[in-house]
Design an enzyme around this catalytic site. Structure first.
Site, PDB file in Angstrom:
ATOM      1  N   PHE A 355       0.800  -1.229   0.000  1.00 39.18           N
ATOM      2  CA  PHE A 355       0.000   0.000   0.000  1.00 39.18           C
ATOM      3  C   PHE A 355       0.832   1.278   0.000  1.00 39.18           C
ATOM      4  O   PHE A 355       0.410   2.286   0.569  1.00 39.18           O
ATOM      5  CB  PHE A 355      -0.964   0.004   1.188  1.00 39.18           C
ATOM      6  N   CYS A 356       2.006   1.255  -0.622  1.00 40.71           N
ATOM      7  CA  CYS A 356       2.883   2.432  -0.648  1.00 40.71           C
ATOM      8  C   CYS A 356       3.136   2.966   0.761  1.00 40.71           C
ATOM      9  O   CYS A 356       3.178   4.184   0.975  1.00 40.71           O
ATOM     10  CB  CYS A 356       2.297   3.529  -1.543  1.00 40.71           C
TER      11      CYS A 356
END
Length: 436
Positions: A355-356
């Site tokens: 998710f970055c």
């Protein structure tokens, strides 16, 4: 019932067993579908599309009026002060990079941030410092104060809501703490504003950034809104036409914000879409909005927690109720495989990966990734129940497809699902092995 109508809300997608089911989309935290009102407004604006700020023709005047009205409406959406500036950008990442170049000093962040609120600050002229979040809200605030009290910090950049867990720190406490030490506050509103309201004027927050593609306006526009003094004198975000007062072959006189940072032809359609989404969300009764999300979040979180072998991600043990995001992992299961199964056999879209937010996932000990389900204005109880049914089927071994890891991606072997018609993809069907 959904709170607002969405384009594609009744979209039916094929399953491995040949059935068509309504798409249950839990990936809005990455990119949300368009509101119906947004698509309608875009359609209405398209015939009038022309140059903005540079044309004397009637359609150019209409386009300019639409663009500047969108600027006003987007500023109102986040409670901009009378002397704040609203700058249209591509997305939150673009906005943070813009502000990073304008900060006249050191920037402070936590390690729980999305990469968009970590990496750009390394380019700030005054430097960037990262503080590790503590297990409690109070401990984290104390850690921030330890830095703020020790040396000058120009800007504290904080997430409005974690894209991993949906949690947040109390903004009033953050603003009071930062301002006590002469530090401004930037809020990454990419996740927050699709779920909660924020007013710069009421909260004292100095800057906020957000993206249309997470706000049900996926037309390539976002915004940075906040105090104009730094932005009026900083290096222009892009060098080009529209950002200047006067140019010679040996010199340039730049204008002030917002035009200073909006060189080139502006994204009129994206700005119109973003403003329309902002108006639609602002018109929602706040109590109904919050009740809708809290009810579905509670139903999903309790259902997930009841399944054996599942852990739910959390940053702080004492944080307030999160926005509609539930991130979890299942012992012994590759998150990407679970996501592929849910899509192929239950018509449910979730997100898998890190998710970055790699530093946060690594600190949680979830470096191999997780599954994220996000709730939005179009989510229904039936969607939640279908997701829980799919997870139960996986846990109990009720699986029909055969899955294989190919080039790092889980695909369905002998996948019978057809390529969607009408999108010009038929000729590519042979190359799209998961759907061929």
């Amino acid at each position: 019932m959904p709170l607002l109508p969405l384009v594609g809300a009744e979209l039916e997608i094929p399953l491995l067993d040949g059935r068509l089911v309504r798409h249950a989309n839990f990936d809005g935290a990455a990119s949300a579908p368009s509101l119906t009102a947004v698509a309608e407004q875009v359609t209405a604006a398209l015939p009038w599309y022309a140059s903005v700020h540079r044309g004397s023709g009637y359609s150019s005047q209409v386009s300019t009026a639409l663009y500047e009205r969108a600027r006003r409406d987007v500023g109102q959406f986040v409670g901009a002060r009378s002397d704040d500036v609203t700058i249209f950008v591509r997305n939150t990442t673009d906005a943070v990079n813009l502000l990073a170049s304008a900060v006249p000093g050191r920037v402070l962040t936590l390690d729980v941030e999305h990469h968009a609120n970590l990496l750009p600050w390394d380019r700030s002229p005054g430097g960037h410092e990262i503080v590790q979040a503590r297990p409690t809200v109070g401990g984290t605030l104390a850690a921030l104060e330890g830095v703020l009290s020790a040396r000058p910090i120009a800007l504290l950049a904080i997430t409005g809501a974690s894209n991993v867990t949906g949690e947040s720190l109390p903004l009033p406490a953050i603003v009071e703490l930062a301002h006590r030490y002469g530090c401004r506050v930037f809020v990454d509103g990419a996740q927050l504003l699709a779920h909660r309201r924020l007013s710069l004027e009421a909260s004292g927050v100095d800057y906020v950034a957000f993206s249309g593609h997470k706000l049900y306006a996926p037309f390539g526009s976002g915004a940075l809104v906040g105090r104009r003094d730094w932005l009026d004198v900083s290096e222009p975000h892009l060098a080009g036409g529209g950002a200047v007062r006067q140019v010679t072959t040996g010199s340039v006189e730049w204008t002030t914000a917002p035009a200073r940072h909006e060189a080139g032809t502006p994204n009129l359609i994206g700005a119109t879409a973003l403003a329309t989404a902002a108006a639609e969300l602002s018109a929602l009764p706040e109590d109904a909005w919050r009740e809708h999300e809290n009810r579905l979040h509670r139903r999903l979180a309790e259902g997930v927690a009841a399944l054996p072998g599942i852990d739910v991600a959390r940053v702080w043990s004492d944080s307030a109720a999160p926005i509609g995001v539930v991130t979890f992992r299942l012992a012994g299961t590759d998150p990407a495989l679970l996501a592929a199964f849910l899509a192929a056999e239950h018509g449910v879209s979730v997100r898998d990966g890190r998710f970055c937010a790699h530093p946060l996932l690594d600190r949680l000990g979830w470096g191999e990734g997780a599954v994220r389900a996000s709730i939005g204005v179009g989510t229904t109880e039936e969607d939640v129940d279908r997701l829980l049914a799919g997870l139960t089927a996986w846990v109990t071994g009720d699986r029909a497809g055969r899955y294989e890891l190919v080039d790092g991606v889980w695909i369905v072997l002998d996948d019978p699902r057809p390529v969607p018609a009408g999108l010009g993809l038929d000729a590519l069907a042979a190359a799209l092995s998961p759907c061929s």
